[in-house]
Design an enzyme around this catalytic site. Structure first.
Site, short mmCIF file in Angstrom:
data_model
loop_
_atom_site.label_atom_id
_atom_site.label_comp_id
_atom_site.label_asym_id
_atom_site.label_seq_id
_atom_site.Cartn_x
_atom_site.Cartn_y
_atom_site.Cartn_z
N SER A 177 44.32 41.79 44.57
CA SER A 177 45.25 42.91 44.42
C SER A 177 44.71 44.21 45.01
O SER A 177 45.48 45.04 45.51
CB SER A 177 45.61 43.10 42.95
N THR A 178 43.38 44.41 44.98
CA THR A 178 42.82 45.64 45.57
C THR A 178 42.95 45.57 47.10
O THR A 178 43.29 46.56 47.76
CB THR A 178 41.34 45.82 45.16
N GLY A 238 37.56 42.91 47.68
CA GLY A 238 37.36 43.29 46.28
C GLY A 238 36.27 42.44 45.66
O GLY A 238 35.54 41.71 46.34
N ASP A 249 35.19 40.56 41.49
CA ASP A 249 35.49 40.42 40.06
C ASP A 249 34.45 41.15 39.22
O ASP A 249 34.76 41.67 38.16
CB ASP A 249 35.56 38.94 39.69
N LYS A 296 32.73 36.74 42.89
CA LYS A 296 34.05 36.74 43.51
C LYS A 296 34.68 35.36 43.31
O LYS A 296 34.02 34.42 42.90
CB LYS A 296 33.94 37.06 45.00
N GLY A 297 35.95 35.27 43.59
CA GLY A 297 36.60 33.96 43.51
C GLY A 297 37.63 33.83 42.41
O GLY A 297 38.18 32.75 42.21
N GLY A 298 37.91 34.95 41.73
CA GLY A 298 38.96 34.91 40.70
C GLY A 298 40.29 34.47 41.28
O GLY A 298 41.12 33.86 40.61
N GLU A 351 36.34 33.75 51.82
CA GLU A 351 35.76 35.10 51.72
C GLU A 351 34.30 35.09 52.18
O GLU A 351 33.86 35.99 52.89
CB GLU A 351 35.88 35.61 50.28
C1 ABF Z 1 38.94 38.87 45.78
O1 ABF Z 1 39.74 39.60 44.97
C2 ABF Z 1 38.26 37.90 44.94
O2 ABF Z 1 37.07 37.38 45.33
C3 ABF Z 1 38.26 38.50 43.61
O3 ABF Z 1 38.47 37.43 42.78
C4 ABF Z 1 39.40 39.40 43.64
C5 ABF Z 1 39.31 40.72 42.99
O4 ABF Z 1 40.54 40.88 42.44
P1 ABF Z 1 41.43 42.14 42.37
O5 ABF Z 1 41.22 42.96 43.58
O6 ABF Z 1 42.79 41.56 42.27
O7 ABF Z 1 41.00 42.82 41.11
O8 ABF Z 1 38.10 39.66 46.48
#
Ligand code: ABF
EC number: 5.3.1.6
Length: 219
Positions: free
Chosen positions: A30-31, A82, A84, A94-96, A103
Site C-alpha cells: 500500500s505504501t 515498503g 513490514d 518483508k513479504g506481508g 522484491e
Molecule cells: C511490501 O509491502 C512488502 O514486502 C511488505 O509486506 C509490504 C509493506 O506493506 P504496506 O506498504 O502495505 O504497509 O514491500
C-alpha cells in the site's frame, strides 16, 4: 495524522531520489501504491519501471508508465519499496503481501534501496511484531514447517495464498530475529525454501519514515 497520510508523505518524499531518464525499481504494497501514484507526475521524465508484483505492474501501466521485465535491465539506479518491519540497521522483514521473492530479485538489481514506511514499522528487533513470511515450494511445505519449528518458530500456512511464482507462504510467529544476517543465510539453505522475508544481507540504503511531525530521512 492517520497511517495512510504518513505512507503518502514518505512516498512523496521518495520522488527526490528518482533521476530523469532512468528505469525505476518499484516494490509492492500500500505504501508503494502511493509511490506509484506520485510517480505518475514524473512519467514523462523517466524511461519506465521494473515492478516486483503483477499488482504494481498494473498500477504503473494505469499511470502511463512503461513496465520493463527484470531481464531487460542490467542494473537499476534505485529500488523503492515498503517493509513490514525495519530495524535501526536498516534491515527489514518483508513479504506481508507475498511478493518477497520478486522484491528480493528487483532489489538486488538496484544500486540504492529506498525503503518507505510509516513510523509504525520501526522496531528494535525484527520479528517482534510481525510474523516472518517464507515462500516455499508446495511439495516441501510440511518439511520446511518442521525445520522452522526446530529453529524455534511457530509456522502457519497462509491459507488460500499462491504467490506470483506458484508457491505457498509459511508465516513464522514467535520468532524474534536477534541475528538477521545469520538467520537469513540459515533459511536460504533450507531445501524447499525459495525466499525468506529477512532483508538483511541486502538491507535498505535510505529509509524515509512518515511521522505526524513530518518526514524523517535516515541515510
Ligand atoms: C511490501 O509491502 C512488502 O514486502 C511488505 O509486506 C509490504 C509493506 O506493506 P504496506 O506498504 O502495505 O504497509 O514491500
Amino acid at each position: 495524522m492517520d497511517q495512510l497520510a504518513m505512507k503518502k508523505q514518505a512516498a512523496q518524499a521518495a520522488l527526490q531520489y528518482v533521476k530523469p531518464d532512468t528505469i525505476v525499481g518499484v516494490g509492492s504494497g500500500s505504501t508503494v501504491n502511493c509511490f506509484i501514484e506520485a510517480l505518475g507526475a514524473m512519467k514523462d521524465e523517466i524511461k519506465g519501471a521494473v515492478a516486483a508484483s503483477k499488482a504494481s505492474e498494473e498500477l504503473l501501466r494505469k499511470q502511463g508508465i512503461e513496465v520493463f521485465s527484470a531481464n531487460e535491465v542490467s542494473s537499476l539506479d534505485i529500488y523503492v519499496d515498503g517493509a513490514d518491519e525495519i530495524n535501526p540497521q536498516k534491515m527489514m522483514i518483508k513479504g506481508g503481501g507475498a511478493a518477497l521473492t520478486r522484491e528480493k530479485i528487483v532489489a538486488a538489481l538496484a544500486k540504492k534501496f529506498i525503503c518507505i514506511v510509516d513510523q509504525s514499522k520501526q522496531v528494535d528487533v525484527l520479528g517482534s511484531t510481525f510474523a516472518l513470511p517464507v515462500e516455499v515450494i508446495p511439495m516441501a511445505r510440511s518439511q520446511v514447517g518442521r525445520k522452522l519449528v526446530s529453529l524455534g518458530g511457530a509456522p502457519e500456512y497462509r491459507e488460500g495464498v499462491v504467490t506470483d511464482n506458484g508457491n505457498v507462504i509459511l508465516d513464522v510467529y514467535n520468532f524474534p530475529i536477534l541475528n538477521p544476517i545469520e538467520m537469513e543465510k540459515t533459511l536460504n539453505n533450507v531445501a524447499g525454501v525459495v525466499t525468506n522475508g529477512i532483508f538483511a544481507l541486502r538491507g535498505a540504503d535510505i529509509v524515509i519514515v512518515g511521522t505526524p511531525q513530518g518526514t524523517e530521512i535516515i541515510e
